[in-house]
Design a protein around this motif. Structure first.
Motif, mmCIF file in Angstrom:
data_model
loop_
_atom_site.group_PDB
_atom_site.id
_atom_site.type_symbol
_atom_site.label_atom_id
_atom_site.label_comp_id
_atom_site.label_asym_id
_atom_site.label_seq_id
_atom_site.Cartn_x
_atom_site.Cartn_y
_atom_site.Cartn_z
ATOM 1 N N HIS A 269 5.404 -5.446 -28.460
ATOM 2 C CA HIS A 269 4.399 -6.604 -28.732
ATOM 3 C C HIS A 269 4.096 -6.538 -29.989
ATOM 4 O O HIS A 269 3.739 -7.566 -31.185
ATOM 5 C CB HIS A 269 3.592 -6.896 -27.531
ATOM 6 N N ALA A 270 3.863 -5.284 -30.487
ATOM 7 C CA ALA A 270 2.975 -4.376 -31.429
ATOM 8 C C ALA A 270 4.271 -5.255 -32.764
ATOM 9 O O ALA A 270 4.317 -5.684 -34.177
ATOM 10 C CB ALA A 270 3.771 -3.356 -32.128
ATOM 11 N N GLN A 271 5.718 -4.911 -32.851
ATOM 12 C CA GLN A 271 6.532 -5.382 -33.550
ATOM 13 C C GLN A 271 6.353 -6.462 -33.916
ATOM 14 O O GLN A 271 7.788 -7.234 -34.869
ATOM 15 C CB GLN A 271 7.603 -4.836 -32.755
ATOM 16 N N GLY A 272 5.699 -8.038 -32.719
ATOM 17 C CA GLY A 272 6.096 -9.087 -33.117
ATOM 18 C C GLY A 272 7.073 -9.691 -32.732
ATOM 19 O O GLY A 272 7.273 -11.086 -32.571
ATOM 20 N N HIS A 273 7.849 -9.117 -31.239
ATOM 21 C CA HIS A 273 8.513 -10.726 -30.624
ATOM 22 C C HIS A 273 7.973 -11.324 -29.671
ATOM 23 O O HIS A 273 6.653 -10.331 -28.761
ATOM 24 C CB HIS A 273 9.370 -8.553 -29.461
ATOM 25 N N ALA A 274 7.951 -12.301 -29.202
ATOM 26 C CA ALA A 274 7.253 -12.869 -28.438
ATOM 27 C C ALA A 274 7.037 -12.561 -27.717
ATOM 28 O O ALA A 274 8.152 -12.147 -26.794
ATOM 29 C CB ALA A 274 8.078 -14.250 -28.480
ATOM 30 N N ALA A 275 6.104 -12.474 -26.560
ATOM 31 C CA ALA A 275 5.071 -12.116 -25.207
ATOM 32 C C ALA A 275 6.296 -10.592 -24.429
ATOM 33 O O ALA A 275 6.827 -10.896 -23.614
ATOM 34 C CB ALA A 275 7.051 -13.057 -23.910
ATOM 35 N N GLY A 276 6.520 -10.134 -25.303
ATOM 36 C CA GLY A 276 6.665 -8.672 -25.369
ATOM 37 C C GLY A 276 7.808 -8.627 -24.966
ATOM 38 O O GLY A 276 8.303 -7.155 -24.353
#
Length: 685
Positions: free
Chosen positions: A429-436
């Motif tokens: 999630h912190a890296q910007g991936h939707a829905a973690g």
């Protein structure tokens, strides 16, 4: 005829130096375009990154490579060769499957070797069923290859072709679990050929039978491992792009795009402005849409695949039962998929992937040490625990997984860990991936082929998307194809550009031959791992050499190492939510451009079948999206890196499997492409 970008496309800026972006760059260069690649990290790779931790060289993304000819196609676009830059080692077995009843099965990609193993495991009737299944998988793959995998779609009408009828006749629109059951009666064998659907985000009981193409890639076409780790692939691609004239700008974050009407006119980074004629965007979809200022309308929101918890563990021992890739199945099966995709709960009886890369390349760990990668599928943050919950949940789940592995025969695994890195949905999630989740949008029927988010965005004339969120989907092979398909939107179909021919040999290297899957060798001698070569071609900006922390995001904050003795004497050196202190590798000062990892021209043993696609376990290797912050691959609150006092070096419980020097496979009759159903890898690739 599919749509291409109107107007001038002489200078293309590619945002992201992951596998998709580098594939697009090479195909664009081969078609005569001027290319600038902008990457926020200091090394190429995106999700296929690298973390160096006290001498352990950790791949932070996918761990399995299949269908290497798709990567070689990108190299060939600029007259280069994958097989001259990267040594590919075929894995025998491709996987080892271990079951709750204590039985185990080695998965071979050679027909005769696998039939013999199935007969040993489940009897002659199941071996005959396997041969029929193998034939069906090959026909299914051929039916999907040209029109559904390596294809841009402008509308669902693109599905209406003769191959659609062939796919229907093969039962591709039935259910995966039921179709596999027509060939195999043993429930354990059915798992081996259907579990891959999980990484496409769909349980086997609900997945279309067409998704069995992933099993073809994993169990028929062949599984490989690059010497130096999976990160050797994007490094070699970046070097080939630089040698072909691309400008590579590392350590620069894209902040916005300038536009005039419906055309993008410049890419603006935190280091300056880059005018352009066209843009290829490889970040995750939410980030790409934000940069474009456009979000396509969908009648129903995207549904995302399950996520994964990954524990990278450097240990002072290993276990004889572990192959390079080992799948440890729990007793539960159907309920596991319900927990992951509907109930949003952690697996009560987990099925796990354990990868031991040092079985094939001992040089990835310090002498006498071993590297293990433990992947546990888990719900994404849309339906399961939110990102914030994982700061407490992550360390507890790590302990649960290690206890379960101990119970399954990896005795003493927790005590053997010297260095570790824990990655949870909070990190994705912190890296910007939707829905973690690193596996992006699930491959439901409504999110596959022409129904998947397209690589052209309405209201934007000269921007194209690439990566696992768009066509054709998740996985190393399909992500490589997404870059090729994005380039085709810029240049038109292959043949319209000024593609370069391969030279008879590249400077300083002897032409090698491509790998093919081969029967498992009776024995082979260990190969010595030589030193890494000197710096490769030029690149814009500074770039660490091999052996520095790249990961798919910046390395962790340095904190004092904590020894086990110190743990008994005083409080931990890191915050309560982190089990142990993290170590950050030293950053080099003004390092040269990264060299390819042990390039060695490779010869590959004879292989029975077409090369394979991307493994399920590894997270898809695609360019990491832009994120508001620069999180580390293993932030302190979710990652632990422990150091133990020096101990005598014990020989491994099982000698490293010696890598075979690989030969290049026969070129496939039909050029491969990305599957209608994605090959994952996690996958993490």
């Amino acid at each position: 005829m599919t749509r291409t970008l109107p107007g001038a496309t002489d200078h293309v800026v590619v945002v992201g130096a992951g596998l998709a972006g580098l594939s697009a760059a090479l195909h664009l260069l081969g078609a005569g375009r001027r290319v600038t690649v902008v990457e926020r990290d200091e090394l190429p790779g995106g999700r296929a990154g690298r973390l160096d931790l006290a001498g352990y060289r950790i791949d932070t993304g996918p761990t399995v490579l299949t269908m290497p000819e798709l990567a070689d196609e990108a190299f060939a676009a600029v007259g280069d060769s994958l097989y001259e830059r990267v040594e590919l080692i075929p894995l025998h077995p491709a996987y080892r499957a271990c079951f709750a009843d204590g039985s185990s099965l080695d998965v071979h990609t050679g027909a005769d070797a696998m039939a013999a193993e199935v007969e040993r495991f489940a009897g002659p009737a199941e071996a005959a069923g396997y041969r029929r299944l193998r034939d069906w998988l090959q026909r299914l793959y051929r039916a999907q290859l040209r029109r559904f995998i390596d294809a841009n779609f402008d509308s669902p009408l693109g599905l209406l072709n003769a191959d659609l009828a062939r796919l229907a006749a093969l039962g591709g629109f039935g259910r995966l679990d039921a179709r596999i059951g027509r060939f195999l009666g043993d429930e354990r064998l059915r798992r081996v050929f259907s579990f891959q659907a999980l990484y496409a985000g769909v349980p086997p009981a609900r997945a279309l039978a067409a998704y069995a193409v992933i099993a073809y890639m994993d169990t028929v076409a062949g599984v490989y491992f690059p010497r130096g780790g999976m990160h050797a692939l994007p490094r070699a691609m970046a070097d080939a792009a630089a040698a072909a004239g691309a400008e590579l700008r590392f350590g620069q974050r894209v902040t916005r795009l300038e536009r005039s009407g419906e055309r993008m006119t410049a890419v603006v980074t935190d280091a300056g402005r880059i005018p352009c004629d066209a843009v290829v965007l490889t970040p995750d979809l939410p980030v790409a849409y934000r940069l474009l200022g456009r979000r396509p309308r969908r009648p129903v929101g995207l549904r995302h695949s399950p996520s994964a918890v990954v524990l990278h563990a450097g240990t002072d021992r290993t276990w004889p039962r572990l192959a390079h890739h080992t799948i440890s199945f729990g007793a539960a099966w159907h309920s596991t998929f319900d927990e992951l995709t509907r109930a949003g709960r952690l697996m009560s009886d987990p099925s796990l992937l354990v990868t031991r890369p040092t079985a094939t390349d001992p040089g990835l760990a310090p002498p006498g040490r071993h590297l293990h990668y433990i992947l546990a599928p888990c719900p994404n943050t849309d339906i399961g625990p939110g990102a914030a919950a994982w700061s407490d949940l992550g360390p507890r789940y790590r302990d649960t997984l290690l206890r379960e592995l101990e119970r399954r025969g990896l005795d003493g695994i927790e005590a053997a860990i010297e260095e570790e890195c824990l990655v949870t949905p909070a990190d994705w999630h912190a890296q910007g991936h939707a829905a973690g989740t690193p596996f992006s949008a699930a491959h439901t029927f409504a999110q596959t082929g022409p129904f998947r988010p397209r690589n052209l965005v309405r209201g934007t004339e000269n921007a194209v998307l690439a990566g696992c969120g768009t066509t054709p989907g998740v996985g190393v092979p399909t992500v490589l194809l997404s870059g090729k398909l994005a380039a085709a939107r810029v240049t038109g179909p292959p043949g319209r550009g000024s593609a370069r021919s391969r030279p008879s040999a590249l400077p300083g290297r002897t032409r090698g031959t491509a790998p093919t899957a081969s029967p498992a060798p009776a024995s082979s001698a260990p190969r010595a791992v030589g030193p890494e070569p000197a710096a490769g071609p030029r690149a814009h900006g500074t770039r660490p050499t091999a052996g520095t922390s790249s990961a798919s995001s910046p390395p962790p904050r340095a904190t004092p190492p904590r020894t086990r003795a110190a743990a008994a004497q005083g409080p931990p050196a890191c915050p309560p939510e982190s089990r142990t202190a993290t170590r950050r590798p030293e950053a080099p000062q003004n390092p040269p451009a990264h060299p390819p990892e042990s390039p060695a021209a490779t010869r590959r043993p004879e292989a029975p079948q077409e090369p394979s696609a991307c493994p399920p376990e590894s997270p898809a290797a695609t360019r990491r999206p832009e994120a508001p912050q620069e999180p580390s691959a293993c932030p302190p609150e979710s990652r632990t890196a422990t150091r133990r006092p020096e101990a005598p070096q014990n020989p491994p419980a099982r000698p490293p499997e010696s890598p075979a020097v690989t030969r290049r496979p026969e070129a496939p009759q039909n050029p491969p492409a990305g599957p209608m159903a994605p090959a994952t890898e996690g996958r993490a690739g």
